[in-house]
Design a protein around this motif. Structure first.
Motif, PDB file in Angstrom:
ATOM      1  N   ARG A 161       1.958   0.535  -0.232  1.00  0.00           N
ATOM      2  CA  ARG A 161       2.491   0.776  -1.564  1.00  0.00           C
ATOM      3  C   ARG A 161       3.769   1.594  -1.480  1.00  0.00           C
ATOM      4  O   ARG A 161       4.710   1.378  -2.234  1.00  0.00           O
ATOM      5  N   HIS A 162       3.810   2.523  -0.518  1.00  0.00           N
ATOM      6  CA  HIS A 162       5.002   3.346  -0.334  1.00  0.00           C
ATOM      7  C   HIS A 162       6.184   2.470   0.039  1.00  0.00           C
ATOM      8  O   HIS A 162       7.273   2.587  -0.530  1.00  0.00           O
ATOM      9  N   TYR A 163       6.001   1.569   1.019  1.00  0.00           N
ATOM     10  CA  TYR A 163       7.098   0.718   1.471  1.00  0.00           C
ATOM     11  C   TYR A 163       7.480  -0.309   0.411  1.00  0.00           C
ATOM     12  O   TYR A 163       8.648  -0.623   0.214  1.00  0.00           O
ATOM     13  N   TYR A 164       6.477  -0.814  -0.287  1.00  0.00           N
ATOM     14  CA  TYR A 164       6.748  -1.801  -1.326  1.00  0.00           C
ATOM     15  C   TYR A 164       7.613  -1.190  -2.425  1.00  0.00           C
ATOM     16  O   TYR A 164       8.620  -1.763  -2.843  1.00  0.00           O
ATOM     17  N   ASP A 165       7.235   0.012  -2.884  1.00  0.00           N
ATOM     18  CA  ASP A 165       8.004   0.686  -3.930  1.00  0.00           C
ATOM     19  C   ASP A 165       9.395   1.062  -3.432  1.00  0.00           C
ATOM     20  O   ASP A 165      10.377   0.954  -4.167  1.00  0.00           O
ATOM     21  N   MET A 194      -3.284  -9.186   3.351  1.00  0.00           N
ATOM     22  CA  MET A 194      -3.171 -10.294   2.409  1.00  0.00           C
ATOM     23  C   MET A 194      -3.201  -9.831   0.959  1.00  0.00           C
ATOM     24  O   MET A 194      -2.598 -10.457   0.090  1.00  0.00           O
ATOM     25  N   GLY A 195      -3.928  -8.739   0.691  1.00  0.00           N
ATOM     26  CA  GLY A 195      -4.086  -8.288  -0.681  1.00  0.00           C
ATOM     27  C   GLY A 195      -2.890  -7.544  -1.231  1.00  0.00           C
ATOM     28  O   GLY A 195      -2.878  -7.194  -2.416  1.00  0.00           O
ATOM     29  N   LEU A 196      -1.874  -7.283  -0.385  1.00  0.00           N
ATOM     30  CA  LEU A 196      -0.727  -6.490  -0.824  1.00  0.00           C
ATOM     31  C   LEU A 196       0.579  -7.275  -0.837  1.00  0.00           C
ATOM     32  O   LEU A 196       1.398  -7.097  -1.735  1.00  0.00           O
TER      33      LEU A 196
END
Length: 477
Positions: free
Chosen positions: A467-471, A393-395
């Motif tokens: 964070r890797h997948y989001y970026d 939820m936090g990402l």
């Protein structure tokens, strides 16, 4: 959220101290080097030569004064002579230097005519030459005061072989090391105490705004001895699934999940609910493992359970069940590439899985589609329980989307991982979505004591983080 002194977790503090033992040792070593360096920079060795003298009367064949009072008085005068500027000037002339590089001192043995002459200088040679010169030239100064007095040399001047001002550097280094190491240890303990995470079940009950459904103990997959003997790497351990069906994990691990599953089942039955969302605040809290084991526990009770891996950004359920026969994914059902039946996998009696094999960057778009809602509605009709594993939820916002299709939600909280205030914010977010918040499962708890007297715990991770997948997908879009 409440807090009391009872919530102080000694185990967590001790664990943090040992975890930072390298920094504590480094601080102690730095202190030792600093003290040793300061000592070497400031320390100047001094060498002391001594001689023992006795005051006598000339022409008395070496006898002492008949009056002890007069003898002491005479010794006092001679002590001033040896420390006088006149004698020092005479010594400098004798040694052919402008001034003597040393200190001359003399002490009187109480109630005797005995004096101990000391000369301290920067080198043994200087100390020895100065004391000899002082003994040879004192007469030129003392004759002006006492023409009938003399000094006999009882003990010849000594040649100093070692410094007379030795400092116990080992003791100072030890004190500095203990002080620096103790200070870092104290700071570490203080920061551990002040870290606002949930460190034990008691804090979970007192600080979180939700019911504690269960405490999952930390499980060590292999002992250090087994890892060395069998050459087991961290990569092997990371890929190894941790399920209640594995007997090597012990009864406490399996029972903790069965108890939590029973509580959740009773709660959902009482409200006629079928679809359960399992969420977490951050990654690596063991959310996917909790989803898989809850599904297994319910299936072992004879319930038809469907486990859906709706974490499209970082799917992990197929890795937990070690499913290598990749077929259709949950996202394929959403994209209408296949039907639900074609994508189903049967893992054990009564347990069915909808896996997700590939990571997708447009997960929010897919999950918010009408097709996703229809798929979950169809699953609701054909299974006793549908457990949805979602993204943290936090990402990302995927969990909030999936809540619209769920009846209830459970939040996975890893022990000593996220701040209690942020966990409570996530709980409030679930409640604002008008979902039934069942409670919290405390995961990877090292505070749980088992029958064998050991503590258990586990941690999961599957490659790159969110964070890797989001970026990655943010750049593609």
């Amino acid at each position: 959220m409440k807090f009391s002194l009872k919530d102080i977790d000694i185990r967590s503090i001790v664990s943090d101290v040992f975890r930072n033992i390298v920094y504590i040792i480094l601080a102690a070593s730095t202190a030792v080097l600093a003290v040793a360096g300061f000592h070497n920079f400031t320390y100047k060795p001094q060498y002391t030569s001594t001689a023992t003298l006795a005051v006598t009367v000339k022409g008395n064949n070496g006898g002492s004064y008949s009056s002890l009072y007069l003898t002491n008085e005479m010794a006092d005068v001679f002590s001033e002579v040896f420390q006088s500027d006149a004698l020092k000037k005479k010594i400098a002339e004798d040694l052919s230097v402008s001034s003597i590089n040393g200190d001359i001192s003399i002490s009187i043995v109480p109630e005797t005519n005995i004096m101990v002459l000391k000369v301290t200088a920067d080198s043994p040679k200087s100390a020895y030459t100065i004391i000899n010169s002082s003994l040879e030239n004192y007469g030129t100064v003392s004759d002006y005061l006492f023409s009938n007095a003399n000094i006999n040399l009882i003990k010849e001047p000594t040649v100093p072989f070692s410094p007379s001002n030795n400092v116990s550097i080992k003791k100072n280094c030890l004190i500095a090391a203990m002080a620096a190491g103790g200070l870092v240890m104290l700071i570490t303990a203080l920061l551990s105490f002040l870290r606002p995470t949930v460190k034990n079940p008691s804090q979970a009950k007192n600080q979180l705004d939700g019911r504690l459904l269960g405490v999952i103990p930390f499980v060590k997959k292999f002992s250090l001895k087994e890892r060395i003997k069998n050459k087991i790497t961290r990569e092997n351990i990371r890929k190894m699934s941790v399920l209640i069906s594995q007997p090597m994990l012990g009864m406490p691990f399996a029972e903790s999940y069965k108890k939590a599953a029973t509580i959740i089942e009773r709660h959902m039955e009482s409200k006629n609910e079928k679809v359960l969302l399992v969420a977490s605040l951050f990654e690596n809290e063991g959310k996917s493992s909790v989803s898989a084991n809850l599904a297994m526990a319910l299936a072992q009770k004879g319930r038809r359970v469907l486990l859906i891996d709706a974490d499209l950004r970082k799917p992990a359920i197929h890795k937990i069940f070690e499913n290598k026969d990749k077929g259709y994914s949950f996202s394929d059902c959403i994209k209408k590439r296949c039907g639900i039946v074609e994508a189903l996998h049967i893992e054990q009696d009564n347990l069915f899985c909808l896996y997700q094999y590939e990571s997708l960057g447009n997960s929010s778009v897919l999950l918010s589609s009408e097709i996703t809602e229809k798929i979950i509605a169809a699953c609701r009709r054909n299974f006793d329980y549908v457990i949805i594993d979602s993204s943290p939820m936090g990402l990302v916002a995927d969990s909030q989307i999936l809540m619209q299709y769920s009846d209830a939600a459970v939040l996975t909280v890893r022990e000593d991982w996220a701040q209690a205030s942020k966990i409570n914010d996530a709980i409030d977010s679930i409640k604002k979505e008008s979902r039934d918040f069942v409670g919290v499962i405390l995961n990877a708890s090292k505070s749980v004591n088992t029958i064998s007297g050991k503590s258990y715990g586990y941690g999961y991770g599957y490659g790159y983080g969110y964070r890797h997948y989001y970026d990655k997908y943010a750049k593609q879009s």
